[in-house]
Structures are given as structure tokens and as C-alpha cells.
Write a protein that holds these residues in place. Structure first.
Motif, PDB file in Angstrom:
ATOM      1  N   LEU A  58       0.833  -1.194   0.000  1.00 29.11           N
ATOM      2  CA  LEU A  58       0.000   0.000   0.000  1.00 29.11           C
ATOM      3  C   LEU A  58       0.872   1.250   0.000  1.00 29.11           C
ATOM      4  N   SER A  59       0.494   2.243  -0.769  1.00 34.09           N
ATOM      5  CA  SER A  59       1.154   3.536  -0.678  1.00 34.09           C
ATOM      6  C   SER A  59       0.756   4.193   0.636  1.00 34.09           C
ATOM      7  N   GLY A  60       1.534   5.185   1.057  1.00 33.26           N
ATOM      8  CA  GLY A  60       1.175   5.905   2.271  1.00 33.26           C
ATOM      9  C   GLY A  60      -0.169   6.583   2.143  1.00 33.26           C
ATOM     10  N   ARG A  61      -0.468   7.117   0.967  1.00 34.26           N
ATOM     11  CA  ARG A  61      -1.753   7.788   0.761  1.00 34.26           C
ATOM     12  C   ARG A  61      -2.909   6.798   0.875  1.00 34.26           C
ATOM     13  N   ASP A  62      -2.765   5.616   0.273  1.00 34.64           N
ATOM     14  CA  ASP A  62      -3.841   4.629   0.384  1.00 34.64           C
ATOM     15  C   ASP A  62      -4.014   4.159   1.830  1.00 34.64           C
ATOM     16  N   GLU A  63      -2.916   4.040   2.552  1.00 31.71           N
ATOM     17  CA  GLU A  63      -2.995   3.672   3.962  1.00 31.71           C
ATOM     18  C   GLU A  63      -3.831   4.698   4.728  1.00 31.71           C
ATOM     19  N   SER A  64      -3.589   5.977   4.450  1.00 34.61           N
ATOM     20  CA  SER A  64      -4.331   7.042   5.105  1.00 34.61           C
ATOM     21  C   SER A  64      -5.803   7.036   4.679  1.00 34.61           C
ATOM     22  N   ARG A  65      -6.059   6.853   3.392  1.00 37.97           N
ATOM     23  CA  ARG A  65      -7.428   6.857   2.865  1.00 37.97           C
ATOM     24  C   ARG A  65      -8.262   5.708   3.427  1.00 37.97           C
ATOM     25  N   LEU A  66      -7.683   4.513   3.452  1.00 40.53           N
ATOM     26  CA  LEU A  66      -8.426   3.349   3.915  1.00 40.53           C
ATOM     27  C   LEU A  66      -8.709   3.425   5.414  1.00 40.53           C
ATOM     28  N   THR A  67      -7.761   3.977   6.163  1.00 42.59           N
ATOM     29  CA  THR A  67      -8.005   4.166   7.592  1.00 42.59           C
ATOM     30  C   THR A  67      -9.129   5.165   7.807  1.00 42.59           C
ATOM     31  N   PHE A  68      -9.138   6.232   7.020  1.00 43.90           N
ATOM     32  CA  PHE A  68     -10.207   7.233   7.145  1.00 43.90           C
ATOM     33  C   PHE A  68     -11.567   6.622   6.819  1.00 43.90           C
ATOM     34  N   LEU A  69     -11.621   5.768   5.804  1.00 44.18           N
ATOM     35  CA  LEU A  69     -12.882   5.105   5.453  1.00 44.18           C
ATOM     36  C   LEU A  69     -13.425   4.326   6.644  1.00 44.18           C
ATOM     37  N   ALA A  70     -12.551   3.584   7.325  1.00 44.76           N
ATOM     38  CA  ALA A  70     -12.992   2.807   8.485  1.00 44.76           C
ATOM     39  C   ALA A  70     -13.532   3.719   9.586  1.00 44.76           C
ATOM     40  N   VAL A  71     -12.841   4.823   9.817  1.00 40.45           N
ATOM     41  CA  VAL A  71     -13.269   5.769  10.849  1.00 40.45           C
ATOM     42  C   VAL A  71     -14.620   6.380  10.487  1.00 40.45           C
ATOM     43  N   ARG A  72     -14.774   6.785   9.224  1.00 38.45           N
ATOM     44  CA  ARG A  72     -16.045   7.370   8.790  1.00 38.45           C
ATOM     45  C   ARG A  72     -17.191   6.384   8.962  1.00 38.45           C
TER      46      ARG A  72
ATOM     47  N   PRO B 210     -12.084   2.111  17.346  1.00 37.90           N
ATOM     48  CA  PRO B 210     -11.608   0.723  17.351  1.00 37.90           C
ATOM     49  C   PRO B 210     -11.281   0.189  15.963  1.00 37.90           C
ATOM     50  N   TRP B 211     -11.759   0.858  14.925  1.00 36.73           N
ATOM     51  CA  TRP B 211     -11.461   0.438  13.556  1.00 36.73           C
ATOM     52  C   TRP B 211     -10.306   1.255  12.997  1.00 36.73           C
ATOM     53  N   ALA B 212      -9.525   0.608  12.110  1.00 36.27           N
ATOM     54  CA  ALA B 212      -8.419   1.307  11.467  1.00 36.27           C
ATOM     55  C   ALA B 212      -8.176   0.698  10.083  1.00 36.27           C
ATOM     56  N   LEU B 213      -6.919   0.519   9.713  1.00 37.98           N
ATOM     57  CA  LEU B 213      -6.566   0.141   8.344  1.00 37.98           C
ATOM     58  C   LEU B 213      -7.166  -1.190   7.909  1.00 37.98           C
ATOM     59  N   ARG B 214      -7.073  -2.222   8.735  1.00 37.26           N
ATOM     60  CA  ARG B 214      -7.575  -3.539   8.320  1.00 37.26           C
ATOM     61  C   ARG B 214      -9.068  -3.491   8.019  1.00 37.26           C
ATOM     62  N   GLU B 215      -9.815  -2.821   8.881  1.00 33.58           N
ATOM     63  CA  GLU B 215     -11.258  -2.709   8.641  1.00 33.58           C
ATOM     64  C   GLU B 215     -11.545  -1.883   7.387  1.00 33.58           C
TER      65      GLU B 215
END
Length: 338
Positions: free
Chosen positions: A107-121, A292-297
């Protein structure tokens, strides 16, 4: 659908098995971890050593068997900072595929950040308004902000807890002067990225994800993990400052005895706390809610969405690396440096 999510991080390889369906809450079925400390297996030339790659391959092979015996219909295998930053990423990915059959995606750093944000949202929903999220990993810090599921700002900075421990806090316990110098350096590094995040708009909710933030919250009085994921947990700037004053004077062995701090995380919890403190200070944040959710979720949710609407799993184009799924070595996302 039963999915296995294999997360190859800078410190730990983690297999999460979940039952998931679009529109439903992913249900964890099992969790398996192995501390490999891949970031410490990078040699002076920037390559992941043969010994480090051997350990990675053996662990990926073992975890793939666990996923198969657990009834997983698919294994989503991805790597973040340590493998991403290695100068021999392509060779390592080739060995992983050839010797285990697992397609490991970087994963790129940007995708890591984007996917974590999706889980949080998804966790907090639309009523939360604009969210700013902070996530501290072993090799990088992710900052994101947005009103929708796709963040307007998604940054990845080389300010992970493990990385800074190796580069700045080699003494045990770290010296007071060294802690002070690192504090000042972090303030300088975060000034620009924080300005960019805040320029997108004032947050209605500020959130922190990742195990580092959960450990810090626990050390400042938040409910233990056994209380369940839906218990509200927060971390305050004042509590964090008091905690740093306490744990920075302790040895790694003593920190490992604290509730909520594993032996694997004890060496880097001081650096993680300093990054958390500096991030909150730069963003003028006094309190964060712990998600409680982050990148994996986030990866699971994006996978389900992609199957439904035919979109790409990640934003960054995936490079053609032969029979495995790979990506060109990612450059640092906005605001960071190599």
C-alpha cells in the motif's frame, strides 16, 4: 463471506479472519499475530535482509494455512511502511509469491491514510460531520480530514513510533534532553502538514486510530479492551503530557509491566506518545476519541465496495510485477520527506 486480512507492518504481521458482507458489520472470528520487527531488518543499503525476508516468508506461509483452515474464501494480504520503504521490495514480493503463493500488495502511504479514514467514517457515520483522524504506525503517521468517505486530505509522514525510537531514543530509558530535542523536531516536522489539514476545514470530531493510541488512552485511564469496542474512550492532551513525564523515565522492561502495553510495544511507546502529543499540539486538539477500527477494517470495507461497484481496491495504480500483485515503490505522500 469469510475473509482473511494479512497485515505486514513494520513491527508485527497480523492475520484477522472476519465474516463480512456489504452493508453489514464485519465480525472478527480470529486474530493471530507474530512480531517480526521487519523495520529492524533493513540493512545500511536500505534492503530487507535475507534473514528478514526468510522470516517474513515463513510467517506468511503459516498464516496463509491458518486462513485456509479457517474457511477464508480470500486472503487480502498487504504490506505497509517497512516493505514499502525497502530498496528491494520487488525481489521480496517475488520471493513471497514464489514460495507461499500469496499475492502481497504494498500500500502507498496515501492509500494507507485513505483506507483508515474510510474505516473511521463508517464507524462514526455521517452525523459526525468533518472528521480529522490521526493514526500512528511503526513506520509512519497518517493524517486525514474530510466530510465524506473519501478524505479531502490524506497524508502519510515518516514519523512512526518504531522508526523514531530507532533514530532518536536508543538509550533505555531515553534521556530527558533527547526527549526534549525530539519534541522540538516533531513540532517543526508537523507544522506544514498540520496547516494543510486544518486548511480543509475545522473538525467537528477529532479521532485517533491504531494500537498506539489505544494503548496511550488505556494508560491515561480509558476502559480496557475487555470492556468491548463500543465503550467510549478518549485521550486528552493534558493526560498525555503527564503520561510522557512518567513513562519516559521508565525502562522498557518496566513499561512492559504496565496494563495495556505489550512487550512488543513497550520499546516504542515513548516515541509513540511524543508523536501523538506533537500531532495534537500542531492541530490545536485537546481531546481525541479512540476509534476501534483502522486500516484492516478499511481494507475489508473497500473490498466489499469494490466487488459491488467494480471500483479499484486502492487508488494508486498497481504495477505489473508478474504473477503477484505489487505496486511501484511509493513516494512519500504530501508533507513528508524521505
Amino acid at each position: 463471506m469469510r475473509l482473511g486480512v494479512l497485515d505486514v507492518g513494520s513491527n508485527t504481521v497480523h492475520l484477522l479472519v472476519v465474516d463480512a458482507r456489504r452493508g453489514g458489520h464485519p465480525t472478527p472470528m480470529s486474530s493471530t499475530k507474530e512480531a517480526l520487527r521487519l523495520a529492524e531488518a533493513i540493512d545500511d543499503s536500505g534492503k530487507l535482509t535475507r534473514k528478514g525476508a526468510d522470516k517474513l516468508i515463513a510467517t506468511v506461509g503459516d498464516f496463509a494455512k491458518i486462513a485456509g483452515s479457517s474457511g477464508c474464501s480470500e486472503l487480502l494480504a498487504f504490506a505497509t511502511s517497512a516493505v514499502r520503504d525497502a530498496t528491494n521490495t520487488e525481489d521480496v514480493l517475488a520471493r513471497v509469491f514464489n514460495e507461499t503463493g500469496v499475492r502481497l500488495q504494498v500500500l502507498s502511504g496515501r492509500d494507507e491514510s485513505r483506507l483508515t479514514f474510510l474505516a473511521v467514517r463508517r464507524w462514526y457515520g455521517w452525523s459526525a460531520g468533518r472528521i480529522i483522524d490521526l493514526d500512528i504506525g511503526g513506520g509512519s503517521l497518517e493524517l486525514s480530514s474530510g466530510l465524506d468517505e473519501e478524505p479531502e486530505i490524506a497524508l502519510s509522514l515518516p514519523l512512526g513510533a518504531g522508526r523514531l525510537t530507532r533514530e532518536w531514543l536508543s538509550e533505555d530509558p531515553p534521556g530527558r534532553r533527547r526527549v526534549g530535542v525530539l519534541r522540538d523536531w516533531l513540532d517543526n516536522e508537523l507544522a506544514g502538514p498540520a496547516k494543510e489539514v486544518l486548511a480543509a476545514g475545522a473538525p467537528d470530531l477529532t479521532v485517533a486510530s491504531s494500537k498506539t493510541f489505544r494503548s496511550l488512552a488505556r494508560l491515561t485511564g480509558a476502559a480496557p479492551s475487555g470492556a468491548g469496542p463500543r465503550v467510549k474512550r478518549t485521550l486528552t492532551a493534558s493526560g498525555l503530557r503527564q503520561l510522557i513525564s512518567f513513562i519516559s523515565r521508565m525502562t522498557t522492561a518496566d513499561r512492559a509491566e504496565l496494563e495495556g502495553v505489550s512487550s512488543e510495544r513497550a520499546p516504542q511507546i515513548v516515541a509513540g506518545a511524543l508523536v501523538a502529543e506533537a500531532s495534537m499540539r500542531a492541530l490545536s486538539i485537546e481531546t481525541v476519541d479512540i476509534c476501534p477500527w483502522a486500516l484492516r477494517e478499511g481494507l475489508i470495507l473497500r473490498k466489499l465496495d469494490a466487488e459491488a461497484d467494480g471500483t479499484a481496491l486502492v487508488e494508486t495504480p498497481v504495477g505489473d510485477a508478474g504473477p503477484r500483485t505489487a505496486e511501484p515503490r511509493a513516494e512519500q505522500s504530501k508533507g513528508g520527506k524521505r
